[in-house]
Design a protein around this motif. Structure first.
Motif, PDB file in Angstrom:
ATOM      1  N   ARG A 175      45.028  39.451  35.301  1.00 15.60           N
ATOM      2  CA  ARG A 175      44.214  38.573  34.458  1.00 15.60           C
ATOM      3  C   ARG A 175      44.976  38.203  33.191  1.00 15.60           C
ATOM      4  O   ARG A 175      45.660  39.018  32.594  1.00 15.60           O
ATOM      5  CB  ARG A 175      42.910  39.283  34.077  1.00 15.60           C
ATOM      6  CG  ARG A 175      42.000  38.492  33.150  1.00 15.60           C
ATOM      7  CD  ARG A 175      40.754  39.271  32.752  1.00 15.60           C
ATOM      8  NE  ARG A 175      39.876  39.548  33.886  1.00 15.60           N
ATOM      9  CZ  ARG A 175      38.642  40.027  33.764  1.00 15.60           C
ATOM     10  NH1 ARG A 175      38.147  40.279  32.553  1.00 15.60           N
ATOM     11  NH2 ARG A 175      37.902  40.259  34.830  1.00 15.60           N
ATOM     12  N   ILE A 217      40.692  36.317  45.823  1.00 11.46           N
ATOM     13  CA  ILE A 217      39.845  35.589  44.881  1.00 11.46           C
ATOM     14  C   ILE A 217      40.688  35.000  43.766  1.00 11.46           C
ATOM     15  O   ILE A 217      41.623  35.636  43.262  1.00 11.46           O
ATOM     16  CB  ILE A 217      38.771  36.524  44.269  1.00 11.46           C
ATOM     17  CG1 ILE A 217      37.780  36.995  45.342  1.00 11.46           C
ATOM     18  CG2 ILE A 217      38.014  35.843  43.136  1.00 11.46           C
ATOM     19  CD1 ILE A 217      36.781  38.028  44.837  1.00 11.46           C
ATOM     20  N   ARG A 219      39.561  33.568  40.059  1.00 13.33           N
ATOM     21  CA  ARG A 219      38.369  33.524  39.214  1.00 13.33           C
ATOM     22  C   ARG A 219      38.723  32.985  37.827  1.00 13.33           C
ATOM     23  O   ARG A 219      39.767  33.315  37.263  1.00 13.33           O
ATOM     24  CB  ARG A 219      37.761  34.922  39.077  1.00 13.33           C
ATOM     25  CG  ARG A 219      36.559  35.005  38.147  1.00 13.33           C
ATOM     26  CD  ARG A 219      36.030  36.436  38.076  1.00 13.33           C
ATOM     27  NE  ARG A 219      35.559  36.880  39.383  1.00 13.33           N
ATOM     28  CZ  ARG A 219      35.383  38.162  39.710  1.00 13.33           C
ATOM     29  NH1 ARG A 219      35.667  39.107  38.837  1.00 13.33           N
ATOM     30  NH2 ARG A 219      34.938  38.487  40.908  1.00 13.33           N
ATOM     31  N   GLN A 220      37.836  32.160  37.282  1.00 18.21           N
ATOM     32  CA  GLN A 220      37.956  31.667  35.916  1.00 18.21           C
ATOM     33  C   GLN A 220      36.614  31.832  35.214  1.00 18.21           C
ATOM     34  O   GLN A 220      35.559  31.711  35.842  1.00 18.21           O
ATOM     35  CB  GLN A 220      38.365  30.194  35.904  1.00 18.21           C
ATOM     36  CG  GLN A 220      39.685  29.908  36.580  1.00 18.21           C
ATOM     37  CD  GLN A 220      40.002  28.429  36.606  1.00 18.21           C
ATOM     38  OE1 GLN A 220      40.345  27.850  35.584  1.00 18.21           O
ATOM     39  NE2 GLN A 220      39.895  27.817  37.773  1.00 18.21           N
ATOM     40  N   SER A 221      36.671  32.100  33.907  1.00 22.34           N
ATOM     41  CA  SER A 221      35.441  32.255  33.142  1.00 22.34           C
ATOM     42  C   SER A 221      35.657  31.785  31.710  1.00 22.34           C
ATOM     43  O   SER A 221      36.736  31.979  31.136  1.00 22.34           O
ATOM     44  CB  SER A 221      34.983  33.718  33.140  1.00 22.34           C
ATOM     45  OG  SER A 221      33.753  33.868  32.461  1.00 22.34           O
ATOM     46  N   ILE A 239      30.935  31.230  35.073  1.00 24.31           N
ATOM     47  CA  ILE A 239      32.004  31.684  35.946  1.00 24.31           C
ATOM     48  C   ILE A 239      32.259  30.622  37.004  1.00 24.31           C
ATOM     49  O   ILE A 239      31.387  29.829  37.335  1.00 24.31           O
ATOM     50  CB  ILE A 239      31.664  33.017  36.636  1.00 24.31           C
ATOM     51  CG1 ILE A 239      30.363  32.873  37.450  1.00 24.31           C
ATOM     52  CG2 ILE A 239      31.573  34.146  35.636  1.00 24.31           C
ATOM     53  CD1 ILE A 239      30.120  34.009  38.407  1.00 24.31           C
ATOM     54  N   GLN A 241      34.672  30.738  40.723  1.00 18.60           N
ATOM     55  CA  GLN A 241      35.672  31.453  41.503  1.00 18.60           C
ATOM     56  C   GLN A 241      35.713  30.930  42.929  1.00 18.60           C
ATOM     57  O   GLN A 241      34.737  30.399  43.455  1.00 18.60           O
ATOM     58  CB  GLN A 241      35.403  32.960  41.508  1.00 18.60           C
ATOM     59  CG  GLN A 241      34.263  33.400  42.381  1.00 18.60           C
ATOM     60  CD  GLN A 241      34.175  34.916  42.483  1.00 18.60           C
ATOM     61  OE1 GLN A 241      34.264  35.607  41.478  1.00 18.60           O
ATOM     62  NE2 GLN A 241      33.985  35.433  43.669  1.00 18.60           N
ATOM     63  N   GLN A 243      36.831  32.257  46.780  1.00 18.65           N
ATOM     64  CA  GLN A 243      37.122  33.446  47.574  1.00 18.65           C
ATOM     65  C   GLN A 243      37.353  33.060  49.027  1.00 18.65           C
ATOM     66  O   GLN A 243      36.606  32.262  49.597  1.00 18.65           O
ATOM     67  CB  GLN A 243      35.971  34.444  47.479  1.00 18.65           C
ATOM     68  CG  GLN A 243      36.191  35.726  48.270  1.00 18.65           C
ATOM     69  CD  GLN A 243      35.162  36.789  47.968  1.00 18.65           C
ATOM     70  OE1 GLN A 243      34.205  36.549  47.241  1.00 18.65           O
ATOM     71  NE2 GLN A 243      35.363  37.978  48.497  1.00 18.65           N
ATOM     72  N   TYR A 254      32.043  30.048  44.206  1.00 14.20           N
ATOM     73  CA  TYR A 254      30.888  30.521  43.456  1.00 14.20           C
ATOM     74  C   TYR A 254      30.956  29.960  42.035  1.00 14.20           C
ATOM     75  O   TYR A 254      32.029  29.890  41.425  1.00 14.20           O
ATOM     76  CB  TYR A 254      30.875  32.054  43.381  1.00 14.20           C
ATOM     77  CG  TYR A 254      30.643  32.743  44.697  1.00 14.20           C
ATOM     78  CD1 TYR A 254      29.352  33.085  45.110  1.00 14.20           C
ATOM     79  CD2 TYR A 254      31.709  33.095  45.526  1.00 14.20           C
ATOM     80  CE1 TYR A 254      29.139  33.738  46.312  1.00 14.20           C
ATOM     81  CE2 TYR A 254      31.501  33.742  46.732  1.00 14.20           C
ATOM     82  CZ  TYR A 254      30.214  34.068  47.116  1.00 14.20           C
ATOM     83  OH  TYR A 254      30.004  34.712  48.307  1.00 14.20           O
ATOM     84  N   TRP A 255      29.814  29.606  41.486  1.00 16.39           N
ATOM     85  CA  TRP A 255      29.766  29.087  40.117  1.00 16.39           C
ATOM     86  C   TRP A 255      28.379  29.354  39.540  1.00 16.39           C
ATOM     87  O   TRP A 255      27.383  29.413  40.276  1.00 16.39           O
ATOM     88  CB  TRP A 255      30.050  27.584  40.094  1.00 16.39           C
ATOM     89  CG  TRP A 255      29.154  26.804  41.017  1.00 16.39           C
ATOM     90  CD1 TRP A 255      29.342  26.563  42.342  1.00 16.39           C
ATOM     91  CD2 TRP A 255      27.892  26.208  40.693  1.00 16.39           C
ATOM     92  NE1 TRP A 255      28.304  25.848  42.867  1.00 16.39           N
ATOM     93  CE2 TRP A 255      27.394  25.616  41.882  1.00 16.39           C
ATOM     94  CE3 TRP A 255      27.146  26.121  39.524  1.00 16.39           C
ATOM     95  CZ2 TRP A 255      26.171  24.940  41.921  1.00 16.39           C
ATOM     96  CZ3 TRP A 255      25.930  25.439  39.566  1.00 16.39           C
ATOM     97  CH2 TRP A 255      25.461  24.853  40.751  1.00 16.39           C
ATOM     98  N   GLY A 279      31.669  38.371  37.931  1.00 18.00           N
ATOM     99  CA  GLY A 279      31.987  37.467  39.019  1.00 18.00           C
ATOM    100  C   GLY A 279      31.280  37.871  40.296  1.00 18.00           C
ATOM    101  O   GLY A 279      30.868  39.012  40.443  1.00 18.00           O
ATOM    102  N   ASP A 281      31.619  38.771  44.095  1.00 20.30           N
ATOM    103  CA  ASP A 281      32.732  39.328  44.869  1.00 20.30           C
ATOM    104  C   ASP A 281      32.209  39.747  46.233  1.00 20.30           C
ATOM    105  O   ASP A 281      31.627  40.806  46.347  1.00 20.30           O
ATOM    106  CB  ASP A 281      33.302  40.520  44.109  1.00 20.30           C
ATOM    107  CG  ASP A 281      34.523  41.128  44.790  1.00 20.30           C
ATOM    108  OD1 ASP A 281      34.875  40.649  45.878  1.00 20.30           O
ATOM    109  OD2 ASP A 281      35.089  42.069  44.232  1.00 20.30           O
TER     110      ASP A 281
END
Length: 281
Positions: A175, A217, A219-221, A239, A241, A243, A254-255, A279, A281
């Motif tokens: 990260r 995955i 992922r961004q936040s 969030i 991401q 996957q 996913y958001w 997130g 997962d």
């Protein structure tokens, strides 16, 4: 289950499709071998989700720079044809940490997570009880009006899959994040508030019988955090991401919203939630 299929077209058509989906572009740039190794066309499904978390931090042995933390997390989600991010409970997590902070810029964590995942037929999710052993390190640098950090997490997941086969899957997570410290009003009730963002890449190393791809995955936040009192800090953000499912052909995006509260028994000053595990997962 309604999915969007990505057909084989000319290079120009594919590039146009990718430009309209920046999350996919980033993932392909970071891990291209995972994406081009498969010959079937990829499918993309969009699922709204939300993350709610409560953390409690407490001192243990001051002279050894040891402290502890316990996290409780609830993740909810919709489905491919349901836009409500709170429609189904996806998982409930309990996660205790042992934390060493004896260095100026580095912090080390050892943790365990009990991850109860619930069955969601509409999204193709089986019921699974998962245990994780976690080792993590964070290196942070001060900026003129903020901070920057790099984080590496190694974890091993233990669970029985939907066929009753025991799986042991190591996973590596990296990260990078930045915290911007906002101006503080002299009479403001909210103290030490920040705007932060991070990007995280996760790679898994399963047996070939379970999954062939190592990409897991991306992922961004982006989130806002602030101190409500000397001991209580809040976080609110979003969030996003992507996957890859174990079949190696389907990406789930996913958001949705994420919120968190953290209570420090000993006030520690500015809290930036650098290791928040927010997130789906």
């Amino acid at each position: 289950m309604k999915l969007i299929s990505v057909p084989r077209r000319t290079h120009y058509t594919i590039i146009g499709w990718l430009v309209s989906r920046p999350v996919v572009v980033i993932a392909m740039w970071l891990w291209p071998s995972c994406l081009y190794a498969q010959t079937p066309p990829y499918e993309l499904g969009f699922i709204p989700a939300s993350v709610e978390e409560i953390d409690v931090a407490f001192p243990l042995v001051n002279k050894w720079h040891l402290s502890g933390q316990a996290d409780v997390q609830l993740v909810t989600q919709g489905a491919y044809t349901n836009s409500n991010p709170f429609a189904y409970a996806q998982r409930f997590v309990f996660r205790p940490w042992l934390i060493y902070s004896g260095f100026n810029h580095m912090t080390f964590y050892a943790g365990y997570a009990r991850n109860k995942k619930y069955a969601i037929k509409e999204a193709g999710n089986p019921e699974i009880l998962e245990h994780r052993i976690i080792l993590m390190g964070t290196y942070s640098q001060k900026l003129p009006k903020g901070s920057m950090f790099e984080q590496v997490r190694f974890e091993t997941k233990f669970f029985e899959d939907q066929n009753g086969v025991h799986q042991t899957i190591p996973r590596l997570r990296a990260r990078f994040g930045v915290n911007h410290f906002l101006r503080q009003g002299a009479r403001s009730a909210i103290q030490q508030h920040n705007v932060s963002y991070y990007i995280e890449l996760m790679l898994k190393f399963p047996s070939k019988d379970y999954a062939k791809s190592r990409f897991d995955i991306l992922r961004q936040s982006v989130y806002y955090s602030a101190g409500l009192t000397k001991n209580l800090t809040m976080l609110a953000g979003i969030i996003g991401q992507m996957q890859l499912r174990t079949n190696g052909k389907q990406f789930d995006v996913y958001w949705g919203p994420t919120v968190a509260l953290k209570w420090n028994f000993r006030p520690r000053g500015r809290e930036t939630f650098d290791h928040i595990d927010g997130g789906a997962d």
